[in-house]
Enzyme design. Sequence first.
Site, PDB file in Angstrom:
ATOM      1  N   GLY A 134       0.764  -1.244   0.000  1.00  0.00           N
ATOM      2  CA  GLY A 134       0.000   0.000   0.000  1.00  0.00           C
ATOM      3  C   GLY A 134       0.788   1.284   0.000  1.00  0.00           C
ATOM      4  O   GLY A 134       0.214   2.357  -0.196  1.00  0.00           O
ATOM      5  N   GLU A 193       3.802  -7.019   1.482  1.00  0.00           N
ATOM      6  CA  GLU A 193       3.331  -7.291   0.125  1.00  0.00           C
ATOM      7  C   GLU A 193       3.401  -6.028  -0.736  1.00  0.00           C
ATOM      8  O   GLU A 193       2.381  -5.536  -1.219  1.00  0.00           O
ATOM      9  CB  GLU A 193       1.878  -7.779   0.183  1.00  0.00           C
ATOM     10  CG  GLU A 193       1.666  -9.015   1.045  1.00  0.00           C
ATOM     11  CD  GLU A 193       0.185  -9.305   1.319  1.00  0.00           C
ATOM     12  OE1 GLU A 193      -0.671  -8.421   1.084  1.00  0.00           O
ATOM     13  OE2 GLU A 193      -0.112 -10.409   1.777  1.00  0.00           O
ATOM     14  N   PRO A 194       4.590  -5.463  -0.924  1.00  0.00           N
ATOM     15  CA  PRO A 194       4.681  -4.220  -1.697  1.00  0.00           C
ATOM     16  C   PRO A 194       4.486  -4.475  -3.193  1.00  0.00           C
ATOM     17  O   PRO A 194       4.977  -5.477  -3.722  1.00  0.00           O
ATOM     18  CB  PRO A 194       6.105  -3.739  -1.419  1.00  0.00           C
ATOM     19  CG  PRO A 194       6.881  -5.002  -1.195  1.00  0.00           C
ATOM     20  CD  PRO A 194       5.924  -5.945  -0.501  1.00  0.00           C
ATOM     21  N   GLY A 195       3.764  -3.609  -3.854  1.00  0.00           N
ATOM     22  CA  GLY A 195       3.591  -3.708  -5.302  1.00  0.00           C
ATOM     23  C   GLY A 195       4.023  -2.413  -5.971  1.00  0.00           C
ATOM     24  O   GLY A 195       5.118  -2.308  -6.528  1.00  0.00           O
ATOM     25  N   ARG A 196       3.157  -1.425  -5.841  1.00  0.00           N
ATOM     26  CA  ARG A 196       3.375  -0.145  -6.517  1.00  0.00           C
ATOM     27  C   ARG A 196       4.736   0.486  -6.177  1.00  0.00           C
ATOM     28  O   ARG A 196       5.417   1.019  -7.053  1.00  0.00           O
ATOM     29  CB  ARG A 196       2.254   0.814  -6.100  1.00  0.00           C
ATOM     30  CG  ARG A 196       2.179   2.106  -6.888  1.00  0.00           C
ATOM     31  CD  ARG A 196       1.123   3.037  -6.268  1.00  0.00           C
ATOM     32  NE  ARG A 196      -0.147   2.403  -6.049  1.00  0.00           N
ATOM     33  CZ  ARG A 196      -1.162   2.395  -6.922  1.00  0.00           C
ATOM     34  NH1 ARG A 196      -1.035   3.039  -8.068  1.00  0.00           N
ATOM     35  NH2 ARG A 196      -2.293   1.778  -6.639  1.00  0.00           N
ATOM     36  N   TYR A 206      -9.504   5.480 -12.083  1.00  0.00           N
ATOM     37  CA  TYR A 206      -9.232   6.083 -10.761  1.00  0.00           C
ATOM     38  C   TYR A 206      -9.021   7.592 -10.835  1.00  0.00           C
ATOM     39  O   TYR A 206      -8.502   8.177  -9.881  1.00  0.00           O
ATOM     40  CB  TYR A 206      -7.965   5.502 -10.131  1.00  0.00           C
ATOM     41  CG  TYR A 206      -7.832   4.004 -10.060  1.00  0.00           C
ATOM     42  CD1 TYR A 206      -8.867   3.213  -9.575  1.00  0.00           C
ATOM     43  CD2 TYR A 206      -6.645   3.383 -10.425  1.00  0.00           C
ATOM     44  CE1 TYR A 206      -8.709   1.837  -9.483  1.00  0.00           C
ATOM     45  CE2 TYR A 206      -6.481   2.018 -10.329  1.00  0.00           C
ATOM     46  CZ  TYR A 206      -7.527   1.251  -9.860  1.00  0.00           C
ATOM     47  OH  TYR A 206      -7.356  -0.106  -9.759  1.00  0.00           O
ATOM     48  N   CYS A 234     -13.428   5.381 -28.444  1.00  0.00           N
ATOM     49  CA  CYS A 234     -14.717   6.072 -28.486  1.00  0.00           C
ATOM     50  C   CYS A 234     -15.383   6.074 -27.110  1.00  0.00           C
ATOM     51  O   CYS A 234     -16.426   5.446 -26.906  1.00  0.00           O
ATOM     52  CB  CYS A 234     -15.605   5.406 -29.529  1.00  0.00           C
ATOM     53  SG  CYS A 234     -14.805   5.434 -31.135  1.00  0.00           S
ATOM     54  N   GLU A 235     -14.733   6.747 -26.158  1.00  0.00           N
ATOM     55  CA  GLU A 235     -15.250   6.922 -24.794  1.00  0.00           C
ATOM     56  C   GLU A 235     -14.730   8.267 -24.309  1.00  0.00           C
ATOM     57  O   GLU A 235     -13.546   8.565 -24.496  1.00  0.00           O
ATOM     58  CB  GLU A 235     -14.684   5.854 -23.832  1.00  0.00           C
ATOM     59  CG  GLU A 235     -14.965   4.429 -24.171  1.00  0.00           C
ATOM     60  CD  GLU A 235     -16.248   3.894 -23.560  1.00  0.00           C
ATOM     61  OE1 GLU A 235     -16.834   4.551 -22.678  1.00  0.00           O
ATOM     62  OE2 GLU A 235     -16.661   2.813 -24.004  1.00  0.00           O
ATOM     63  N   TYR A 282       0.322  -1.456 -12.177  1.00  0.00           N
ATOM     64  CA  TYR A 282      -1.085  -1.326 -12.577  1.00  0.00           C
ATOM     65  C   TYR A 282      -1.202  -0.640 -13.948  1.00  0.00           C
ATOM     66  O   TYR A 282      -2.134   0.101 -14.207  1.00  0.00           O
ATOM     67  CB  TYR A 282      -1.884  -0.589 -11.484  1.00  0.00           C
ATOM     68  CG  TYR A 282      -1.709  -1.229 -10.135  1.00  0.00           C
ATOM     69  CD1 TYR A 282      -2.308  -2.457  -9.870  1.00  0.00           C
ATOM     70  CD2 TYR A 282      -0.898  -0.659  -9.152  1.00  0.00           C
ATOM     71  CE1 TYR A 282      -2.110  -3.088  -8.647  1.00  0.00           C
ATOM     72  CE2 TYR A 282      -0.693  -1.292  -7.932  1.00  0.00           C
ATOM     73  CZ  TYR A 282      -1.305  -2.504  -7.688  1.00  0.00           C
ATOM     74  OH  TYR A 282      -1.115  -3.131  -6.485  1.00  0.00           O
TER      75      TYR A 282
HETATM   76  C1  LIG Z   1      -2.972  -4.987  -4.206  1.00  0.00           C
HETATM   77  C2  LIG Z   1      -2.494  -5.658  -2.980  1.00  0.00           C
HETATM   78  C3  LIG Z   1      -1.202  -5.404  -2.513  1.00  0.00           C
HETATM   79  C4  LIG Z   1      -0.257  -4.434  -3.156  1.00  0.00           C
HETATM   80  O1  LIG Z   1      -0.639  -3.104  -3.001  1.00  0.00           O
HETATM   81  P1  LIG Z   1       0.359  -1.930  -3.437  1.00  0.00           P
HETATM   82  O2  LIG Z   1      -0.403  -0.702  -3.146  1.00  0.00           O
HETATM   83  O3  LIG Z   1       0.643  -2.097  -4.877  1.00  0.00           O
HETATM   84  O4  LIG Z   1       1.587  -2.053  -2.599  1.00  0.00           O
HETATM   85  C5  LIG Z   1      -0.772  -6.109  -1.401  1.00  0.00           C
HETATM   86  N1  LIG Z   1      -1.586  -6.986  -0.771  1.00  0.00           N
HETATM   87  C6  LIG Z   1      -2.827  -7.249  -1.189  1.00  0.00           C
HETATM   88  C7  LIG Z   1      -3.654  -8.227  -0.455  1.00  0.00           C
HETATM   89  C8  LIG Z   1      -3.342  -6.574  -2.301  1.00  0.00           C
HETATM   90  O5  LIG Z   1      -4.580  -6.824  -2.714  1.00  0.00           O
END
Ligand SMILES: *Cc1c(COP(=O)(O)O)cnc(C)c1O
Length: 419
Positions: A240, A275-278, A318, A343-344, A372
């Site tokens: 997050g 659980e880092p993503g972004r 978003y 076309c949106e 994303y």
């Molecule tokens: C989407 C998600 C993440 C990653 O979130 P980021 O904002 O990209 O770090 C981690 N854990 C769970 C359960 C998610 O659904």
Amino acid sequence: MDHFQLKNGILHAEDIPLTQIANEVGTPVYVYSRATLERHARVFREGLKDAGDIHLAFAVKANPNLAVLRILANQGYGADVVSGGEMQRALAAGMKAEDIVFSGVGKSREELALGLDKGIGQFNLESEEEGEMLSEIAAARGVKASATLRVNPDVDAGTHAKISTGKKENKFGVAIDVAPDIYARLSQLPGLDLRGAAVHIGSQLQRLEPLEKCYARMGELIAELRNAGHVVTHVDLGGGLGVPYKPEDNPPSPAEYGAMVARVTRGWDVTLMFEPGRVIAGNSGVMITKVIRIKPGVNSDFVIIDAAMNDLMRPAIYDAWHHFEAVEPSGETMVASIVGPICESSDIFAKERVVDRVETDDLGIFRTAGAYGATMANTYNSRPLVPEVLVDGDRYAVVAERIDPATIMAAEHVPDWLK
Ligand SMILES: *Cc1c(COP(=O)(O)O)cnc(C)c1O
């Protein structure tokens, strides 16, 4: 910090001019920087140096490209997956099954069984019913599934409503006040090895306060579970952490985040999971696009580009901001709305914004497109599926091909009875 910088007047990814990739691969195209991905993976880990025993699981949904996952596997990351498909990707990229965490509110019977058969490390259960189903499947195989219970701490993450997941009205996890009772019942089941709790309150968080509040509540929950006689060895604190999309954005750094985590979790005596993503992938990628033409508009000109909402969905779904820059900026600016060919009316990337001046056939980029971005791309309006390129110093490779309409049509069938 990233490796998309101007050199001799041309934007580069590391040592490769983006003009070269556009010429050789075509546009639109995503470009990732290996050095940036590795840097972000390292900085996130270093930020948590005082947090004790940690496990890092990259959130695959942010960027599931196999080459990207391989880079993160080499950095010692496992994966947080939310579908059987993501699990297969993480395994195919070389991540160890025991380093994979399976999240998601709707894991099917088949997906739970696949996870057990592959030996994945942990299931984050999102309901009592899911725990019962998993236990039944595991018991039938004579095994115990390692699991945590995902709780919903009822914290407002202060982010966009569509990426907020930790309010009590959201579908994720079980309400924290009923969690101890559910935990007690699940811990009796023969096919579960319940070992802790998990939480994830949303994405693109701009402040640490909501996370701190959430983690403090987790601390109270752990104490309560232990008081009730449960053994708690793993706590998953989710992802997050936000990233800068605008030059003036200033989200908390991984070091600030890590210091907060170390302070709030002191004495928990568990393996902390993340659980880092972004924060890993976001600024490791850009999308290159080409200007098709400029069309005069009422309030400002329209810059019509060859990328569209199907290639990068975030602005349309978003209201997200992606910074636009010319690949060969002249130094001049213009006020324009940047739009795609779909076309949106939601196919718009920038509304009456001051941007680098561009003309027909010029190249531009959207920054912070590594998370994303390509993963949400689709083929709406029968457009090709956008390709992805990985740069490593002075070399690059196409790591996902452009998929043309002909390939997609080949998977469609007109039944004989219509012929
Ligand atoms: C989407 C998600 C993440 C990653 O979130 P980021 O904002 O990209 O770090 C981690 N854990 C769970 C359960 C998610 O659904």
